[in-house]
Motif scaffolding. Structure first.
Motif, PDB file in Angstrom:
ATOM      1  N   THR A 211       0.804  -1.268  -0.098  1.00  0.00           N
ATOM      2  CA  THR A 211       0.179   0.064  -0.117  1.00  0.00           C
ATOM      3  C   THR A 211       0.762   1.262  -0.114  1.00  0.00           C
ATOM      4  O   THR A 211       2.002   1.087   0.334  1.00  0.00           O
ATOM      5  CB  THR A 211      -1.054  -0.023   1.281  1.00  0.00           C
ATOM      6  OG1 THR A 211      -0.265   0.103   2.398  1.00  0.00           O
ATOM      7  CG2 THR A 211      -1.805  -0.915   1.474  1.00  0.00           C
ATOM      8  N   THR A 212       0.127   2.363  -0.323  1.00  0.00           N
ATOM      9  CA  THR A 212       0.956   3.730  -0.463  1.00  0.00           C
ATOM     10  C   THR A 212       1.420   4.094   1.159  1.00  0.00           C
ATOM     11  O   THR A 212       2.303   4.746   1.130  1.00  0.00           O
ATOM     12  CB  THR A 212       0.121   4.838  -1.006  1.00  0.00           C
ATOM     13  OG1 THR A 212      -1.197   4.727  -0.279  1.00  0.00           O
ATOM     14  CG2 THR A 212       0.066   4.364  -2.455  1.00  0.00           C
ATOM     15  N   PHE A 260       4.546  -2.263  -4.284  1.00  0.00           N
ATOM     16  CA  PHE A 260       5.817  -1.199  -4.497  1.00  0.00           C
ATOM     17  C   PHE A 260       6.865  -2.003  -3.844  1.00  0.00           C
ATOM     18  O   PHE A 260       7.146  -2.859  -3.207  1.00  0.00           O
ATOM     19  CB  PHE A 260       5.421  -0.023  -3.737  1.00  0.00           C
ATOM     20  CG  PHE A 260       4.166   0.519  -4.041  1.00  0.00           C
ATOM     21  CD1 PHE A 260       4.070   1.510  -5.043  1.00  0.00           C
ATOM     22  CD2 PHE A 260       3.058   0.473  -3.198  1.00  0.00           C
ATOM     23  CE1 PHE A 260       2.872   2.121  -5.540  1.00  0.00           C
ATOM     24  CE2 PHE A 260       1.865   1.094  -3.500  1.00  0.00           C
ATOM     25  CZ  PHE A 260       1.868   2.031  -4.680  1.00  0.00           C
TER      26      PHE A 260
END
Length: 295
Positions: A211-212, A260
């Motif tokens: 997640t960001t 990511f």
């Protein structure tokens, strides 16, 4: 000179115990293990395993329903997507990025935390080879057992470069002079202090997060610990193309966001990272910002 572990299973005629991937006329895949005297059944008929045993890879077999299937050994990207899962697997597109941008080389000493189902472990072991070292840490014993089975099934037995420890990395890490560290976990920032002591100067830390918010905290934590060069975060996406005569267009579906990646190089002890010249966007840090590990 003996062959690397698992290499003999990747070439030559099909043998009993080999994994086989069948592809039907519509491009669908079916994976099974060859056993003497057994039959492979589909809704389009069946054929005996013995028909493939001793046949060269790339053969075509026909079922009793006269449907043709192409028989090949599954590639590692195919294998990890079809193997039994405990946790989600690291997708081949991300595993490839990790091998390239974390610069995993033959003979490297690598620590991995968050084994999951063993997908990335298999890629890493094939890269470091028999003379390298991969020490994997997994908190959950059930995940570790699934990963062990998947990796040993792919290589045809235990890999000489692999050690699998059940437990938290920050509590059990005993390795020193490590070339690379790969963290695939919910909170990689919790392990930074431990792995930073183990990494050699110039070594690479690579974190894989979903997640960001995890991405932001990971990058800021790496900057805050102060013994790494500027971290590099990114993601990758894959879009296949349809090519049929004059009909050349992108597929309607693609492999989009899976995770990511962040890499950072370990500095020499006592060295401060150079001052960042890039200014953050106005308002990137509010007046009440106190760093990633506060609050």
């Amino acid at each position: 000179m003996s062959e690397p572990t698992g290499a003999a299973r990747r070439r030559g005629p099909f043998e009993v115990g080999d994994q086989v991937q069948l592809t039907d006329p519509k491009g669908r895949h079916y994976t099974f293990t060859l056993e003497a005297g057994k039959n492979f059944h589909t809704h389009k008929g069946s054929f005996p395993h013995d028909e493939l045993i001793g046949a060269p890879e790339g053969s075509v077999v026909h079922t009793t329903g006269n449907v043709a299937y192409l028989a090949l050994r599954p590639l590692l990207p195919d294998y990890v997507l079809s193997m039994p899962r405990g946790a989600a697997v690291v997708y081949p597109k991300d595993a490839g990025q990790i091998l390239a941008f974390a610069d995993i080389f033959a003979g490297a000493r690598v620590v991995e935390a968050g084994v999951g189902s063993g997908s990335l472990s298999a890629f890493l072991l094939r890269a470091v080879g028999d003379e390298g070292m991969l020490h994997s840490y997994e908190r959950r014993e059930d995940f570790a057992e699934i990963a062990r089975g998947n990796v040993e099934r792919y290589f045809g037995g235990p890999h000489p470069a692999w050690t699998l420890t059940v437990g938290d990395l920050q509590d059990n890490l005993s390795d020193a002079d490590v070339d690379r560290v790969i963290l695939d976990m919910l909170a990689p920032w919790e392990c930074l202090e431990a792995v930073s002591k183990a990494l050699v100067p110039g070594g690479i830390l690579c974190c894989y997060v979903a997640t960001t918010t995890q991405l932001a905290r990971t990058v800021e934590s790496i900057r805050e610990i102060g013994c790494y060069a500027e971290p590099q975060p990114w993601e990758s996406m894959i879009r296949n193309w349809h090519v049929e005569g004059l009909a050349v267009r992108p597929d309607h579906r693609m492999i989009g966001h899976t995770g990511f990646l962040v890499t950072a190089r370990r500095l020499a002890d006592g060295v401060e990272p150079p001052m960042r010249r890039r200014r953050p966007a106005k308002g990137a840090y509010g007046e009440d910002y106190e760093g990633p590990n506060k609050g």
